[in-house]
Write a protein that holds these residues in place. Structure first.
Motif, PDB file in Angstrom:
ATOM      1  N   GLN A 249     -15.223   6.548   4.914  1.00 23.01           N
ATOM      2  CA  GLN A 249     -15.245   5.195   4.361  1.00 23.01           C
ATOM      3  C   GLN A 249     -16.667   4.722   4.110  1.00 23.01           C
ATOM      4  O   GLN A 249     -16.946   4.060   3.109  1.00 23.01           O
ATOM      5  CB  GLN A 249     -14.523   4.243   5.316  1.00 23.01           C
ATOM      6  CG  GLN A 249     -13.014   4.449   5.350  1.00 23.01           C
ATOM      7  CD  GLN A 249     -12.344   3.527   6.346  1.00 23.01           C
ATOM      8  OE1 GLN A 249     -12.724   3.476   7.521  1.00 23.01           O
ATOM      9  NE2 GLN A 249     -11.353   2.795   5.886  1.00 23.01           N
TER      10      GLN A 249
ATOM     11  N   TRP B 221     -17.775   6.301   0.950  1.00 23.56           N
ATOM     12  CA  TRP B 221     -17.186   5.643  -0.222  1.00 23.56           C
ATOM     13  C   TRP B 221     -17.905   4.335  -0.541  1.00 23.56           C
ATOM     14  O   TRP B 221     -18.165   4.013  -1.698  1.00 23.56           O
ATOM     15  CB  TRP B 221     -15.698   5.373   0.013  1.00 23.56           C
ATOM     16  CG  TRP B 221     -14.842   6.591  -0.046  1.00 23.56           C
ATOM     17  CD1 TRP B 221     -15.055   7.731  -0.768  1.00 23.56           C
ATOM     18  CD2 TRP B 221     -13.611   6.794   0.652  1.00 23.56           C
ATOM     19  NE1 TRP B 221     -14.050   8.633  -0.559  1.00 23.56           N
ATOM     20  CE2 TRP B 221     -13.135   8.089   0.306  1.00 23.56           C
ATOM     21  CE3 TRP B 221     -12.851   6.030   1.534  1.00 23.56           C
ATOM     22  CZ2 TRP B 221     -11.954   8.612   0.806  1.00 23.56           C
ATOM     23  CZ3 TRP B 221     -11.670   6.549   2.036  1.00 23.56           C
ATOM     24  CH2 TRP B 221     -11.225   7.825   1.677  1.00 23.56           C
ATOM     25  N   LEU B 222     -18.218   3.561   0.516  1.00 26.84           N
ATOM     26  CA  LEU B 222     -18.943   2.305   0.298  1.00 26.84           C
ATOM     27  C   LEU B 222     -20.330   2.572  -0.281  1.00 26.84           C
ATOM     28  O   LEU B 222     -20.826   1.789  -1.102  1.00 26.84           O
ATOM     29  CB  LEU B 222     -19.054   1.527   1.611  1.00 26.84           C
ATOM     30  CG  LEU B 222     -17.779   0.854   2.101  1.00 26.84           C
ATOM     31  CD1 LEU B 222     -17.989   0.256   3.487  1.00 26.84           C
ATOM     32  CD2 LEU B 222     -17.325  -0.228   1.135  1.00 26.84           C
TER      33      LEU B 222
ATOM     34  N   TYR C 238     -19.787   3.133  -3.904  1.00 24.80           N
ATOM     35  CA  TYR C 238     -19.447   1.845  -4.525  1.00 24.80           C
ATOM     36  C   TYR C 238     -20.711   1.023  -4.775  1.00 24.80           C
ATOM     37  O   TYR C 238     -20.922   0.490  -5.862  1.00 24.80           O
ATOM     38  CB  TYR C 238     -18.485   1.088  -3.609  1.00 24.80           C
ATOM     39  CG  TYR C 238     -17.998  -0.236  -4.146  1.00 24.80           C
ATOM     40  CD1 TYR C 238     -16.782  -0.336  -4.812  1.00 24.80           C
ATOM     41  CD2 TYR C 238     -18.729  -1.411  -3.963  1.00 24.80           C
ATOM     42  CE1 TYR C 238     -16.319  -1.552  -5.297  1.00 24.80           C
ATOM     43  CE2 TYR C 238     -18.283  -2.628  -4.438  1.00 24.80           C
ATOM     44  CZ  TYR C 238     -17.071  -2.697  -5.100  1.00 24.80           C
ATOM     45  OH  TYR C 238     -16.626  -3.917  -5.567  1.00 24.80           O
ATOM     46  N   ASN C 239     -21.564   0.942  -3.761  1.00 25.99           N
ATOM     47  CA  ASN C 239     -22.768   0.122  -3.882  1.00 25.99           C
ATOM     48  C   ASN C 239     -23.796   0.731  -4.827  1.00 25.99           C
ATOM     49  O   ASN C 239     -24.593   0.006  -5.433  1.00 25.99           O
ATOM     50  CB  ASN C 239     -23.384  -0.101  -2.500  1.00 25.99           C
ATOM     51  CG  ASN C 239     -22.535  -1.016  -1.633  1.00 25.99           C
ATOM     52  OD1 ASN C 239     -21.914  -1.942  -2.131  1.00 25.99           O
ATOM     53  ND2 ASN C 239     -22.479  -0.741  -0.342  1.00 25.99           N
TER      54      ASN C 239
ATOM     55  N   LYS D 208     -14.863  -0.835  -8.686  1.00 24.75           N
ATOM     56  CA  LYS D 208     -16.110  -1.603  -8.818  1.00 24.75           C
ATOM     57  C   LYS D 208     -16.027  -2.589  -9.972  1.00 24.75           C
ATOM     58  O   LYS D 208     -16.802  -3.545 -10.046  1.00 24.75           O
ATOM     59  CB  LYS D 208     -17.279  -0.632  -9.035  1.00 24.75           C
ATOM     60  CG  LYS D 208     -18.672  -1.277  -9.116  1.00 24.75           C
ATOM     61  CD  LYS D 208     -19.156  -1.781  -7.767  1.00 24.75           C
ATOM     62  CE  LYS D 208     -20.526  -2.418  -7.848  1.00 24.75           C
ATOM     63  NZ  LYS D 208     -21.616  -1.572  -7.417  1.00 24.75           N
TER      64      LYS D 208
ATOM     65  N   ILE E 285     -13.789  -3.158   2.184  1.00 28.82           N
ATOM     66  CA  ILE E 285     -13.341  -1.907   2.792  1.00 28.82           C
ATOM     67  C   ILE E 285     -12.694  -1.056   1.707  1.00 28.82           C
ATOM     68  O   ILE E 285     -11.952  -1.561   0.863  1.00 28.82           O
ATOM     69  CB  ILE E 285     -12.342  -2.157   3.939  1.00 28.82           C
ATOM     70  CG1 ILE E 285     -13.104  -2.464   5.236  1.00 28.82           C
ATOM     71  CG2 ILE E 285     -11.417  -0.975   4.154  1.00 28.82           C
ATOM     72  CD1 ILE E 285     -12.217  -2.663   6.443  1.00 28.82           C
TER      73      ILE E 285
ATOM     74  N   ALA F  90      -9.345  -0.829  -2.377  1.00 37.09           N
ATOM     75  CA  ALA F  90     -10.509  -1.647  -2.036  1.00 37.09           C
ATOM     76  C   ALA F  90     -10.004  -3.039  -1.699  1.00 37.09           C
ATOM     77  O   ALA F  90      -9.165  -3.589  -2.416  1.00 37.09           O
ATOM     78  CB  ALA F  90     -11.499  -1.703  -3.193  1.00 37.09           C
TER      79      ALA F  90
ATOM     80  N   SER G 160     -11.153  -7.053  -0.063  1.00 37.22           N
ATOM     81  CA  SER G 160     -12.198  -7.997   0.317  1.00 37.22           C
ATOM     82  C   SER G 160     -11.591  -9.384   0.479  1.00 37.22           C
ATOM     83  O   SER G 160     -10.844  -9.829  -0.385  1.00 37.22           O
ATOM     84  CB  SER G 160     -13.287  -8.036  -0.757  1.00 37.22           C
ATOM     85  OG  SER G 160     -14.255  -9.031  -0.470  1.00 37.22           O
TER      86      SER G 160
END
Length: 330
Positions: free
Chosen positions: A7, A10-11, A14-15, A124, A291, A308, A310
């Motif tokens: 995880q 993956w984040l 994503y960022n 995203k 997440i 995803a 939030s």
């Protein structure tokens, strides 16, 4: 239970991916602030108040703004989770066996990672779009409507008044006067001047009509750190930023065409409630702004999902440090 290594990876992806949607209001709410994040479903305003006082956003003795849910005063907010998922099956593998490479733009990549990255890239786009709609409503109007339940959360309104355009003899002098009044009343600086499109072009037109201006002014298209673009106008020693056309979570346009708004960045803070994480069949609420996780494959179809989630909910902590003038007669 914390995020597992996958995880976290993956984040990271994503960022690192470029932002491809407009985030005019998201980045302003986030600017210069540490987000308020909890691992509970609800955000307690008393705790937010303590956070705001410690961060010097709210002075001791100042009243925390009232919040209402569908007309009733509330002491906290339970934001609905912004959620999107991308389904995938074993067939989404570019007909490669595990470990076999795929060549994209001349570079060798593992097919499994390539498919994961595509799903995360889609998330995203979808998650920030909803976050931006929520951010726009809170930033501009101090309210937002949940896209899931239709519940409306409304904070204490920002101060606002109307002014006739004929009363503004010269924009530079008028802006200086209003900024001085803002600083005197609130004891904080003006971080930004935001104006609606009609006001923006009125300032530009009036400036260029003035007989003592040798060089005409032109708007500047300014690129932001996340790759977005904004329209700025530098005249009279001030930077006027155009408020873009935007909609709320229900798709309704927010009309700001005749706005002239002075803002201190501390008026609104980004806040996040807990989001559910599931690891090895165990679920917990995590304190995180986002997440990403995968669901197990369905035993019949083999379909799994990359999700995803939030629980984004920006909070107006000090409405008095925003002042909106609605210019009539343009």
């Amino acid at each position: 239970m914390a995020l597992n290594a996958q995880q976290i990876a993956w984040l990271g992806i994503y960022n690192d991916l470029p932002m491809t949607v407009t985030t005019f209001f998201l980045r302003r709410i986030a600017r210069g602030k540490i987000p308020y994040v909890v691992n509970t479903k609800s955000i307690d305003y008393e705790e937010v108040k303590k956070h705001a006082i410690k961060a010097k956003i709210l002075k001791r003795g100042e009243k925390f703004p009232t919040s209402r849910l569908n007309g009733s005063v509330i002491k906290g907010v339970t934001p609905e989770v912004i959620k999107d998922s991308i389904p995938f099956t074993p067939y989404d593998a570019l007909n490669r066996l595990p470990g076999q490479e795929v060549y994209i733009n001349g570079k060798k990549v593992d097919h499994k990672k390539y498919e994961e990255d595509k799903r995360i890239a889609s998330l995203k786009v979808s998650v920030p779009v909803v976050q931006e709609e929520i951010a726009a409503g809170v930033f501009l109007e101090g309210k937002y409507v949940s896209p899931d339940t239709g519940n409306e959360v409304t904070y204490t309104a920002y101060p606002s008044e109307s002014v006739a355009v004929t009363d503004i003899k010269e924009w530079g002098i008028w802006t200086t006067t209003k900024i001085n009044e803002f600083i005197t009343e609130n004891k904080v600086r003006v971080d930004e001047i935001l104006v609606g499109k009609d006001v923006f072009y009125k300032i530009l037109t009036d400036y260029n009509k003035s007989s003592d201006k040798v060089i005409t002014a032109t708007p500047k298209r300014v690129q932001t750190q996340d790759g977005d673009y904004e329209l700025h106008l530098d005249v009279f020693g001030f930077n006027y930023v155009m408020i873009p056309d935007t909609t709320d979570t229900q798709g309704n346009a927010i009309d700001t065409a005749n706005w002239f708004q002075l803002r201190n960045d501390a008026a609104v803070i980004p806040a996040f409630a807990g989001v559910v994480n599931v690891v090895n069949g165990q679920s917990t609420l995590e304190a995180a702004d986002l997440i990403i996780r995968e669901t197990p494959a369905d035993p019949e179809t083999g379909e799994a999902k990359t999700l995803a989630e939030s629980a984004y909910c920006p909070i107006v902590v000090n409405p008095n440090i925003v002042k909106t003038y609605k210019v009539t007669g343009l």
